[in-house]
Write an enzyme that holds these catalytic residues in place. Sequence first.
Site, PDB file in Angstrom:
ATOM      1  N   THR A 176      -6.395  12.226 -28.387  1.00 57.67           N
ATOM      2  CA  THR A 176      -7.234  13.404 -28.128  1.00 57.67           C
ATOM      3  C   THR A 176      -7.868  13.304 -26.745  1.00 57.67           C
ATOM      4  O   THR A 176      -7.924  14.294 -26.000  1.00 57.67           O
ATOM      5  CB  THR A 176      -8.328  13.546 -29.197  1.00 57.67           C
ATOM      6  OG1 THR A 176      -7.713  13.749 -30.476  1.00 57.67           O
ATOM      7  CG2 THR A 176      -9.225  14.738 -28.896  1.00 57.67           C
ATOM      8  N   ALA A 177      -8.323  12.120 -26.384  1.00 58.49           N
ATOM      9  CA  ALA A 177      -8.886  11.919 -25.046  1.00 58.49           C
ATOM     10  C   ALA A 177      -7.847  12.213 -23.972  1.00 58.49           C
ATOM     11  O   ALA A 177      -8.146  12.841 -22.945  1.00 58.49           O
ATOM     12  CB  ALA A 177      -9.405  10.491 -24.901  1.00 58.49           C
ATOM     13  N   GLU A 196      -8.949  19.445 -35.438  1.00 59.77           N
ATOM     14  CA  GLU A 196      -9.533  18.205 -35.968  1.00 59.77           C
ATOM     15  C   GLU A 196     -11.005  18.052 -35.614  1.00 59.77           C
ATOM     16  O   GLU A 196     -11.811  17.682 -36.467  1.00 59.77           O
ATOM     17  CB  GLU A 196      -8.742  16.994 -35.461  1.00 59.77           C
ATOM     18  CG  GLU A 196      -9.182  15.698 -36.111  1.00 59.77           C
ATOM     19  CD  GLU A 196      -8.267  14.535 -35.763  1.00 59.77           C
ATOM     20  OE1 GLU A 196      -7.975  13.738 -36.660  1.00 59.77           O
ATOM     21  OE2 GLU A 196      -7.863  14.435 -34.593  1.00 59.77           O
ATOM     22  N   ARG A 205     -17.063  15.446 -25.290  1.00 60.91           N
ATOM     23  CA  ARG A 205     -15.992  14.603 -24.728  1.00 60.91           C
ATOM     24  C   ARG A 205     -15.595  15.086 -23.330  1.00 60.91           C
ATOM     25  O   ARG A 205     -15.371  14.279 -22.421  1.00 60.91           O
ATOM     26  CB  ARG A 205     -14.772  14.621 -25.650  1.00 60.91           C
ATOM     27  CG  ARG A 205     -14.919  13.713 -26.872  1.00 60.91           C
ATOM     28  CD  ARG A 205     -13.687  13.780 -27.744  1.00 60.91           C
ATOM     29  NE  ARG A 205     -13.695  12.700 -28.722  1.00 60.91           N
ATOM     30  CZ  ARG A 205     -12.691  11.842 -28.918  1.00 60.91           C
ATOM     31  NH1 ARG A 205     -11.592  11.948 -28.190  1.00 60.91           N
ATOM     32  NH2 ARG A 205     -12.771  10.896 -29.822  1.00 60.91           N
ATOM     33  N   GLN A 315       0.999  12.983 -34.925  1.00 66.29           N
ATOM     34  CA  GLN A 315       0.784  11.677 -35.536  1.00 66.29           C
ATOM     35  C   GLN A 315       2.040  10.826 -35.426  1.00 66.29           C
ATOM     36  O   GLN A 315       3.158  11.344 -35.397  1.00 66.29           O
ATOM     37  CB  GLN A 315       0.444  11.843 -37.012  1.00 66.29           C
ATOM     38  CG  GLN A 315      -0.927  12.400 -37.296  1.00 66.29           C
ATOM     39  CD  GLN A 315      -1.180  12.532 -38.787  1.00 66.29           C
ATOM     40  OE1 GLN A 315      -0.268  12.838 -39.548  1.00 66.29           O
ATOM     41  NE2 GLN A 315      -2.404  12.311 -39.204  1.00 66.29           N
ATOM     42  N   LYS A 371      11.520  11.565 -24.098  1.00 68.72           N
ATOM     43  CA  LYS A 371      12.486  12.660 -23.961  1.00 68.72           C
ATOM     44  C   LYS A 371      12.030  13.558 -22.826  1.00 68.72           C
ATOM     45  O   LYS A 371      10.847  13.861 -22.702  1.00 68.72           O
ATOM     46  CB  LYS A 371      12.578  13.468 -25.262  1.00 68.72           C
ATOM     47  CG  LYS A 371      13.510  14.684 -25.188  1.00 68.72           C
ATOM     48  CD  LYS A 371      13.502  15.479 -26.492  1.00 68.72           C
ATOM     49  CE  LYS A 371      14.415  16.705 -26.399  1.00 68.72           C
ATOM     50  NZ  LYS A 371      14.398  17.502 -27.647  1.00 68.72           N
ATOM     51  N   ARG A 373      13.926  16.946 -21.075  1.00 64.33           N
ATOM     52  CA  ARG A 373      15.102  17.798 -20.882  1.00 64.33           C
ATOM     53  C   ARG A 373      15.379  18.097 -19.413  1.00 64.33           C
ATOM     54  O   ARG A 373      16.484  18.494 -19.058  1.00 64.33           O
ATOM     55  CB  ARG A 373      14.899  19.119 -21.634  1.00 64.33           C
ATOM     56  CG  ARG A 373      15.246  19.021 -23.104  1.00 64.33           C
ATOM     57  CD  ARG A 373      15.231  20.367 -23.771  1.00 64.33           C
ATOM     58  NE  ARG A 373      15.631  20.214 -25.172  1.00 64.33           N
ATOM     59  CZ  ARG A 373      15.149  20.904 -26.178  1.00 64.33           C
ATOM     60  NH1 ARG A 373      14.232  21.829 -25.941  1.00 64.33           N
ATOM     61  NH2 ARG A 373      15.569  20.707 -27.401  1.00 64.33           N
TER      62      ARG A 373
END
Length: 399
Positions: A176-177, A196, A205, A315, A371, A373
């Site tokens: 999240t940070a 969340e 934050r 997650q 990944k 592209r």
Amino acid sequence: MDAGAIHRADVLPEHLVDHRHAMILKAINDADGKGEARDPVTLSDTLPKGLQSYVLALTQEFYSSANVEHYANSVREKWKVRQARVIAESLADAGNENAIDDAIRDLMALNATRRKSSYSAKEMLRLAHADLESVWRNKGKIPGVPTGITRLDAILGGLHKQDLLVVGARPAVGKTAFLLNICTRAECPVGIISAEQGVSQIGQRLLSIVGGVSAEKGRRGTLDDTDWAKLTGAAAKLLENPLFVFDKPAPTVADVVRQCRAWVHVDGVKAIYVDYLQRIKADGDRPKHERIGDVAQALKEIARDLNVPVVALAQVSRAVESREDKRPRMGDLADSSEIEKEADQILTLYRDEVYHPESEYRGTAEIIVEKNRHGPTGFVRCAWLGESLRFVDLARDAA
């Protein structure tokens, strides 16, 4: 009278007021789809008798198809005004919370730009050339929305319009940070979908990250005068570019789509950040991996339809904890197969000190490009300033 004009007139039968005109346009589209002739005579044969003479009469009023695009735009704009009136009347009659939500959705859909879908090779190459020329003219500046991490921007070229970028990490690593760090460096209006954390937590934050102030001191109420001065400066800096937060626990896909449309069409948002993918609810009682797939697909469609980059946290399965090398890989994303298909880029985060407190790499983080592209993969090491929740360039990279 001009067979090619139908492909330049972006009008649907439902845009027309006169039901006769709607029937005629539908007949023209049907004939075009079948590859059949559609001159006034052959078209009349497919219409009810009452319309046959009317079609021929219309041809007598025909002047030129040179301005067909202008005429089509006029028809669509008048249709939008009529539809908006219908939506308003429906809202006035119902007047409940669901009706308000439906009205907002329908009005946003009206305001959406109809996007061209079919291109000739000439049109395709002209667009490609224009994009390449734009990048060339801005030498030294990354072509996409910056992340603020120099080496990561060099690999990705920033965040690109229409791309879905997924960032995966285990808990306590700082995903999240990381998301909040890169959204503060976007240099454009941004929207944050927070499924969340509450909006106040997000604000605190962001102030810590931009001001370089200890988040822990803020929680404990031990901020001093110097800290308050830094927070004031951080607030002023955050207000330089519009930033919007959608704070709703476990929002639905429809909630997210609706909010993103509003941000882009009304507020001019140029990039969207989602915390996090598995917290968004999809419809139905199907297996979880299928519902997660629907969410990933919806986020990719948002990126394409609204022409903005979308960055979503995800997650990582706890199975990574049982390995000797605990760096997350693409396959470690929870319910990963559908996410892998939809994402244009996938990054994972790793901090060695989480597992080895005395690590020689303490105070740094790895951003692993699993990944991409549009270019290379690899990894970037950056500094992690845990006190103020900041991901920043290492000194050698910033030089």
